[in-house]
Design an enzyme around this catalytic site. Structure first.
Site, PDB file in Angstrom:
ATOM      1  N   GLY A 297      69.809  28.345  13.497  1.00 49.44           N
ATOM      2  CA  GLY A 297      68.618  28.957  12.923  1.00 49.44           C
ATOM      3  C   GLY A 297      67.942  28.016  11.938  1.00 49.44           C
ATOM      4  O   GLY A 297      67.966  26.793  12.088  1.00 49.44           O
ATOM      5  N   SER A 298      67.361  28.593  10.889  1.00 48.13           N
ATOM      6  CA  SER A 298      66.558  27.801   9.953  1.00 48.13           C
ATOM      7  C   SER A 298      67.350  26.785   9.161  1.00 48.13           C
ATOM      8  O   SER A 298      66.769  25.898   8.533  1.00 48.13           O
ATOM      9  CB  SER A 298      65.832  28.736   8.976  1.00 48.13           C
ATOM     10  OG  SER A 298      64.662  29.245   9.572  1.00 48.13           O
TER      11      SER A 298
END
Length: 704
Positions: free
Chosen positions: A302-303
């Site tokens: 993810g981020s």
């Protein structure tokens, strides 16, 4: 009279005929002689002919051998505190031919030890010299058997493995079986050092069957296994386990884990997970419970991948901290799919991109970096291969070759989808970002010591490669510090008295049943470091399927803070910032938190228009030159063909410079020139490149 005596003394005796008495004597002499011959023959037979046979029988009755294994070595933390030790406990065995009352003996053994009566009866009925009854029994059972003194039933001490800290470090330390063989974790992977030597003792058995040593004891230090000194700090491990367990319970989550590492050395100070596992009770647990998940489980980051992307682009000269990116108001049409940022902005610089966790900005950075160079950096960080920590079961995650990426893959991987990583890889990668770009081999074992405490083997700190330079490392530290400042997504990670840097992540989990990504099941994560100016700790925290909140800044960042608050003073790290009484370091609002929730989209059609083709007027195509630096020749030829431009090539290797510059509009009669250089490591590939002049306006114009 005297003369008569002498005359009678010389008178010859008359012959005497044998009588009955003399015949009996002769007969007795004959039989006695035969008896002596028989005895001598028998003695010869027994002492000479059957000598070896009787010696074996004698030794079997009075002399025996015990095959034993010396104590297993200890597993210690870096300060010498025990994580695994061995202690003698009683085991029960039988000499079946000495058992006088088999039914009565079996009844006592069953009532005392709880053994299977059928199996014990079968063992005692074989009338051999040895049979195990029960291994490593408790003190109560030992006392009962000592008092009963059952004929043919004996006790002997065996070393048993104990884990004095119970669940603390359980999955990492692993466990050893009843025979002293390592089965999981450090116990298994360093079994060749830990296992004690096998040896045989000659013993005599007295009339009561008691064994007496005849050869004495051998020095234990010559036989005992070596001790393994790990890099784990028992205090930090305990703090980490308590913090992650408390937050998992608070968030109603499925599980969680954390890796705590020294960024300069790569030493792992703690590797904690919950649900906890007690190696003392390994036979009551499942394989899933004792699996060391920070090294075996891979996930989409993810981020938390965005700092790695931005650092690579900074190091490669593709962007600067002042580069401007178009936020498109929070919505950007990419091919057939719409990318969203919850907090829509018009423009943002590089640091703001990281601070607000912009998906739109990340995709634009990925486009500037290019798939070949981005893939090379990801591999250089260590993604896609095991870290070499020295623990079996470690996975390498998934990183597909950049040659197989399409534009949609480059876009999704720019904000953390399309690749998988392990928690240990993420911690090692963040350590490299903040320590000046040095990728260290994670170290879990420092040295091996013998029973006398002498070091017999050491495992030194080892640098694998350097991936970014000092300038890019300092810049990404600044960007990650802004994440924890007011308005960033990581405010709840702030530790009073210290500057903290890090990145939050909230990734959708794959739904294997429904297919695609789940809308409700998330993994919330935070990867950070402290202090910002001189990092001493790096942590990767992940909470799986939280239900009361989902965003990494709310769910995972508090675990980072809880560990740091306790561990930094313990390590003697002094506070560098004023501590404001009553200040709330966790004041990040939910609106900002939503910024980290990445939009997952489906692959676009292979026939979709290339991203660098910007058609303003169907009659007059406006072709923007892509950034070719770092690309191999084959890719350049393909892109030049798509642009319809004549290609002029100088040198060999990968592109180090180009003309026209990236972002320029290619004129109808203008060709494309590139200069190639030989590839080295990632930094050398771009060191010779001359970045195109980039002002904030030019950066915005070149953004796809």
């Amino acid at each position: 009279m005297a003369m008569r005596w002498r005359r009678n003394a010389r008178r010859p005796k008359a012959p005497t005929e044998p009588g009955p008495r003399k015949g009996r004597i002769q007969t007795m002499v004959v039989f006695l002689g035969l008896g002596i011959v028989a005895i001598l023959g028998r003695a010869f037979y027994l002492q000479v002919t059957r000598h070896d046979d009787f010696m074996k029988r004698s030794e079997g009755q009075h002399r025996t051998q015990l095959k034993l294994t010396a104590n297993r070595g200890d597993i210690l933390d870096r300060n010498g505190q025990p994580l695994a030790i061995s202690a003698p406990v009683a085991s029960v065995y039988a000499v079946p031919h000495e058992v006088q009352d088999i039914p009565g003996t079996v009844a006592v053994l069953v009532s005392t030890l709880g053994v299977d009566p059928g199996k014990i009866s079968a063992r005692l009925g074989k009338k051999n010299d040895f049979a195990w009854i029960a291994r490593q029994i408790g003190p109560t059972e030992t006392r009962i058997l000592e008092e009963r003194k059952l004929p043919g039933i004996y006790l002997m001490d065996e070393p048993r493995r104990f884990y004095p800290n119970r669940t603390i470090g359980g999955a990492l330390v692993g466990f050893a079986g009843i025979d002293g063989t390592g089965l999981e974790g450090v116990e298994r992977d360093y079994d060749r050092y830990l296992r004690g030597k096998e040896y045989v003792l000659d013993t005599l058995r007295d009339a009561r069957g008691r064994q007496l040593l005849t050869g004495g004891y051998l020095p234990q230090e010559q036989l005992s296994g070596h001790s393994v000194v790990t890099t784990i700090d028992l205090r930090i491990q305990q703090v980490a386990e308590q913090a992650v367990a408390a937050q998992v319970e608070e968030m109603g989550a499925k599980s969680g884990f954390v890796v705590v590492m020294e960024p300069r050395s790569g030493d792992i100070l703690a590797m904690a997970q919950t649900p906890a596992f007690d190696p003392n009770l390994f036979d009551e647990a499942t394989a899933d419970e004792w699996r060391n998940k920070p090294i075996t489980d891979s996930l989409e980051p993810g981020s938390t991948i965005k700092p790695f992307l931005v650092a690579a682009a900074l190091d490669a000269g593709k962007i600067t901290p002042e580069s401007i990116f178009d936020g498109h108001g929070g919505q950007w049409q990419f091919g057939k799919k719409l990318i969203r940022d919850v907090h829509g902005v018009g423009t943002m610089n590089t640091y703001e991109l990281v601070k607000f966790s912009s998906n739109i900005g990340a995709v634009q950075v990925g486009q500037r970096l290019g798939k070949e160079l981005y893939g090379a950096y990801l591999a250089a960080y260590g993604f896609g291969e095991p870290t070499g920590v020295g623990l079996s079961g470690e996975t390498g995650g998934i990183l597909h070759p950049s040659s197989k990426w399409g534009q949609i893959h480059l876009a999704t991987m720019s904000y953390g989808y399309g690749l998988s990583v392990t928690p240990l890889q993420m911690a090692r990668g963040m350590a490299a970002l903040v320590n000046g770009g040095h990728v260290m081999r994670p170290r879990i074992v420092k040295e091996i010591r013998d029973a006398r405490g002498n070091v017999v083997e050491s495992f030194p700190v080892r640098e694998v490669r350097r991936v970014i330079g000092d300038a890019a490392s300092a810049q990404i530290r600044t960007a990650l510090h802004m994440v924890t400042e007011k308005g960033g997504t990581g405010g709840r990670a702030v530790i009073p008295g210290f500057k903290v840097g890090g990145k939050t992540g909230t990734a959708h989990k794959v739904d294997a049943v429904a297919g695609g990504y789940s809308k409700n099941k998330m993994r919330s994560s935070f990867v950070g470091f402290v202090p910002v100016d001189d990092p001493r700790l790096v942590m990767y925290v992940l909470v799986d399927e939280p239900t009361k909140a989902q965003y990494g800044g709310v769910v995972a960042a508090p675990i980072f803070r809880a560990i740091g608050e306790s561990v930094l003073p313990y390590l003697g790290v002094r506070a560098t910032e004023p501590i404001v009484a009553g200040a709330d370091a966790g004041g990040t609002n939910e609106e900002v938190m939503e910024a980290e929730l990445e939009e997952v989209f489906e692959p676009i059609s292979a026939k979709a228009q290339a991203w660098w083709m910007d058609v303003q007027d169907p009659a007059v195509p406006r072709v923007t030159v892509p950034d070719l630096r770092g690309a191999p020749l084959a890719s350049v030829v393909e892109q030049a063909k798509a642009l319809g431009a004549d290609l002029h090539v100088e040198g060999a290797g990968i592109v180090v410079s180009q003309r026209p510059a990236a972002g320029a509009v290619l004129k109808a009669d203008e060709g494309l020139s590139v200069v190639l250089g030989l590839p080295g490591d990632v930094r050398r590939r771009v060191a010779a490149a001359q970045p195109a002049a980039e002002s904030p306006d030019e950066a915005a114009e070149g953004t796809p």
